[in-house]
Scaffold this motif. Sequence first.
Motif, PDB file in Angstrom:
ATOM      1  N   LYS A  56       0.824  -1.196   0.000  1.00  0.00           N
ATOM      2  CA  LYS A  56       0.000   0.000   0.000  1.00  0.00           C
ATOM      3  C   LYS A  56       0.865   1.255   0.000  1.00  0.00           C
ATOM      4  O   LYS A  56       0.567   2.235  -0.652  1.00  0.00           O
ATOM      5  CB  LYS A  56      -0.906  -0.007   1.231  1.00  0.00           C
ATOM      6  CG  LYS A  56      -2.325   0.314   0.848  1.00  0.00           C
ATOM      7  CD  LYS A  56      -3.276   0.116   1.992  1.00  0.00           C
ATOM      8  CE  LYS A  56      -4.591   0.728   1.573  1.00  0.00           C
ATOM      9  NZ  LYS A  56      -5.238   1.542   2.574  1.00  0.00           N
ATOM     10  N   LEU A  57       1.966   1.221   0.743  1.00  0.00           N
ATOM     11  CA  LEU A  57       2.883   2.360   0.756  1.00  0.00           C
ATOM     12  C   LEU A  57       3.951   2.129  -0.298  1.00  0.00           C
ATOM     13  O   LEU A  57       4.702   1.167  -0.231  1.00  0.00           O
ATOM     14  CB  LEU A  57       3.519   2.508   2.140  1.00  0.00           C
ATOM     15  CG  LEU A  57       4.640   3.561   2.237  1.00  0.00           C
ATOM     16  CD1 LEU A  57       4.096   4.950   1.933  1.00  0.00           C
ATOM     17  CD2 LEU A  57       5.259   3.540   3.616  1.00  0.00           C
ATOM     18  N   ASN A  58       3.976   2.994  -1.286  1.00  0.00           N
ATOM     19  CA  ASN A  58       4.970   2.889  -2.349  1.00  0.00           C
ATOM     20  C   ASN A  58       6.224   3.646  -1.888  1.00  0.00           C
ATOM     21  O   ASN A  58       6.407   4.820  -2.160  1.00  0.00           O
ATOM     22  CB  ASN A  58       4.406   3.471  -3.643  1.00  0.00           C
ATOM     23  CG  ASN A  58       5.312   3.176  -4.826  1.00  0.00           C
ATOM     24  OD1 ASN A  58       6.509   2.959  -4.662  1.00  0.00           O
ATOM     25  ND2 ASN A  58       4.741   3.170  -6.004  1.00  0.00           N
ATOM     26  N   ARG A  59       7.091   2.905  -1.156  1.00  0.00           N
ATOM     27  CA  ARG A  59       8.223   3.548  -0.491  1.00  0.00           C
ATOM     28  C   ARG A  59       9.158   4.221  -1.502  1.00  0.00           C
ATOM     29  O   ARG A  59       9.648   5.325  -1.270  1.00  0.00           O
ATOM     30  CB  ARG A  59       8.980   2.500   0.330  1.00  0.00           C
ATOM     31  CG  ARG A  59       9.859   3.080   1.400  1.00  0.00           C
ATOM     32  CD  ARG A  59      10.392   1.985   2.325  1.00  0.00           C
ATOM     33  NE  ARG A  59       9.350   1.314   3.084  1.00  0.00           N
ATOM     34  CZ  ARG A  59       8.767   1.845   4.179  1.00  0.00           C
ATOM     35  NH1 ARG A  59       9.149   3.019   4.630  1.00  0.00           N
ATOM     36  NH2 ARG A  59       7.831   1.183   4.821  1.00  0.00           N
ATOM     37  N   ALA A  60       9.387   3.554  -2.629  1.00  0.00           N
ATOM     38  CA  ALA A  60      10.303   4.116  -3.631  1.00  0.00           C
ATOM     39  C   ALA A  60       9.752   5.439  -4.163  1.00  0.00           C
ATOM     40  O   ALA A  60      10.499   6.409  -4.339  1.00  0.00           O
ATOM     41  CB  ALA A  60      10.506   3.124  -4.768  1.00  0.00           C
ATOM     42  N   TRP A  61       8.437   5.472  -4.396  1.00  0.00           N
ATOM     43  CA  TRP A  61       7.849   6.719  -4.902  1.00  0.00           C
ATOM     44  C   TRP A  61       8.021   7.829  -3.873  1.00  0.00           C
ATOM     45  O   TRP A  61       8.390   8.957  -4.205  1.00  0.00           O
ATOM     46  CB  TRP A  61       6.365   6.506  -5.249  1.00  0.00           C
ATOM     47  CG  TRP A  61       5.790   7.720  -5.922  1.00  0.00           C
ATOM     48  CD1 TRP A  61       5.763   7.970  -7.259  1.00  0.00           C
ATOM     49  CD2 TRP A  61       5.220   8.874  -5.284  1.00  0.00           C
ATOM     50  NE1 TRP A  61       5.201   9.219  -7.479  1.00  0.00           N
ATOM     51  CE2 TRP A  61       4.861   9.775  -6.299  1.00  0.00           C
ATOM     52  CE3 TRP A  61       4.981   9.220  -3.948  1.00  0.00           C
ATOM     53  CZ2 TRP A  61       4.273  11.012  -6.030  1.00  0.00           C
ATOM     54  CZ3 TRP A  61       4.404  10.458  -3.674  1.00  0.00           C
ATOM     55  CH2 TRP A  61       4.054  11.335  -4.699  1.00  0.00           C
ATOM     56  N   HIS A  62       7.746   7.507  -2.620  1.00  0.00           N
ATOM     57  CA  HIS A  62       7.860   8.522  -1.571  1.00  0.00           C
ATOM     58  C   HIS A  62       9.286   9.034  -1.444  1.00  0.00           C
ATOM     59  O   HIS A  62       9.510  10.233  -1.247  1.00  0.00           O
ATOM     60  CB  HIS A  62       7.365   7.970  -0.232  1.00  0.00           C
ATOM     61  CG  HIS A  62       5.889   8.139  -0.057  1.00  0.00           C
ATOM     62  ND1 HIS A  62       5.330   9.281   0.447  1.00  0.00           N
ATOM     63  CD2 HIS A  62       4.860   7.308  -0.342  1.00  0.00           C
ATOM     64  CE1 HIS A  62       4.010   9.150   0.465  1.00  0.00           C
ATOM     65  NE2 HIS A  62       3.693   7.955  -0.010  1.00  0.00           N
ATOM     66  N   GLU A  63      10.258   8.143  -1.549  1.00  0.00           N
ATOM     67  CA  GLU A  63      11.651   8.573  -1.426  1.00  0.00           C
ATOM     68  C   GLU A  63      12.023   9.505  -2.581  1.00  0.00           C
ATOM     69  O   GLU A  63      12.818  10.426  -2.412  1.00  0.00           O
ATOM     70  CB  GLU A  63      12.582   7.358  -1.385  1.00  0.00           C
ATOM     71  CG  GLU A  63      12.540   6.683  -0.021  1.00  0.00           C
ATOM     72  CD  GLU A  63      13.316   5.379   0.027  1.00  0.00           C
ATOM     73  OE1 GLU A  63      13.981   5.041  -0.976  1.00  0.00           O
ATOM     74  OE2 GLU A  63      13.237   4.699   1.058  1.00  0.00           O
ATOM     75  N   ALA A  64      11.423   9.262  -3.757  1.00  0.00           N
ATOM     76  CA  ALA A  64      11.740  10.090  -4.922  1.00  0.00           C
ATOM     77  C   ALA A  64      10.925  11.375  -4.964  1.00  0.00           C
ATOM     78  O   ALA A  64      11.257  12.301  -5.706  1.00  0.00           O
ATOM     79  CB  ALA A  64      11.504   9.285  -6.201  1.00  0.00           C
ATOM     80  N   HIS A  65       9.829  11.424  -4.185  1.00  0.00           N
ATOM     81  CA  HIS A  65       8.928  12.576  -4.244  1.00  0.00           C
ATOM     82  C   HIS A  65       8.584  13.088  -2.853  1.00  0.00           C
ATOM     83  O   HIS A  65       7.423  12.982  -2.434  1.00  0.00           O
ATOM     84  CB  HIS A  65       7.640  12.206  -4.984  1.00  0.00           C
ATOM     85  CG  HIS A  65       7.863  11.752  -6.394  1.00  0.00           C
ATOM     86  ND1 HIS A  65       8.179  10.456  -6.719  1.00  0.00           N
ATOM     87  CD2 HIS A  65       7.824  12.429  -7.569  1.00  0.00           C
ATOM     88  CE1 HIS A  65       8.323  10.362  -8.038  1.00  0.00           C
ATOM     89  NE2 HIS A  65       8.120  11.535  -8.567  1.00  0.00           N
ATOM     90  N   PRO A  66       9.566  13.642  -2.143  1.00  0.00           N
ATOM     91  CA  PRO A  66       9.216  14.221  -0.847  1.00  0.00           C
ATOM     92  C   PRO A  66       8.344  15.457  -1.035  1.00  0.00           C
ATOM     93  O   PRO A  66       8.495  16.180  -2.023  1.00  0.00           O
ATOM     94  CB  PRO A  66      10.577  14.589  -0.240  1.00  0.00           C
ATOM     95  CG  PRO A  66      11.477  14.768  -1.414  1.00  0.00           C
ATOM     96  CD  PRO A  66      10.978  13.834  -2.486  1.00  0.00           C
ATOM     97  N   MET A  67       7.426  15.669  -0.106  1.00  0.00           N
ATOM     98  CA  MET A  67       6.649  16.909  -0.126  1.00  0.00           C
ATOM     99  C   MET A  67       7.621  18.068   0.118  1.00  0.00           C
ATOM    100  O   MET A  67       8.450  17.990   1.018  1.00  0.00           O
ATOM    101  CB  MET A  67       5.584  16.858   0.980  1.00  0.00           C
ATOM    102  CG  MET A  67       4.726  18.110   1.075  1.00  0.00           C
ATOM    103  SD  MET A  67       3.515  18.302  -0.252  1.00  0.00           S
ATOM    104  CE  MET A  67       2.111  17.401   0.445  1.00  0.00           C
ATOM    105  N   PRO A  68       7.548  19.126  -0.696  1.00  0.00           N
ATOM    106  CA  PRO A  68       8.459  20.260  -0.471  1.00  0.00           C
ATOM    107  C   PRO A  68       8.222  20.861   0.913  1.00  0.00           C
ATOM    108  O   PRO A  68       7.100  20.815   1.417  1.00  0.00           O
ATOM    109  CB  PRO A  68       8.073  21.252  -1.564  1.00  0.00           C
ATOM    110  CG  PRO A  68       7.195  20.520  -2.521  1.00  0.00           C
ATOM    111  CD  PRO A  68       6.624  19.349  -1.795  1.00  0.00           C
ATOM    112  N   PRO A  69       9.269  21.416   1.521  1.00  0.00           N
ATOM    113  CA  PRO A  69       9.058  22.103   2.795  1.00  0.00           C
ATOM    114  C   PRO A  69       8.214  23.356   2.576  1.00  0.00           C
ATOM    115  O   PRO A  69       8.377  24.046   1.575  1.00  0.00           O
ATOM    116  CB  PRO A  69      10.481  22.459   3.254  1.00  0.00           C
ATOM    117  CG  PRO A  69      11.318  22.429   2.027  1.00  0.00           C
ATOM    118  CD  PRO A  69      10.661  21.474   1.065  1.00  0.00           C
TER     119      PRO A  69
END
Length: 59
Positions: free
Chosen positions: A3-16
């Motif tokens: 359910k959590l696409n870890r690779a996607w999250h690592e490549a797409h952090p929410m900007p500060p």
Amino acid sequence: MSKLNRAWHEAHPMPPNPTLDQRIAWHLDHSAHCGCRPIPRLILEELARRGIEPPAPAA
Ligand SMILES: [Zn+2]
């Protein structure tokens, strides 16, 4: 697929300190690739205001 696409999250952090536009873009992209959490109501409301069809959440 987890359910959590870890690779996607690592490549797409929410900007500060994201702007609303950045949050909307992030959530649209996120919902297409990862279903770990739903689009927040504020973002859904803003999509509706802009006439953008919210994407179906990734299963
Ligand atoms: Zn996610």
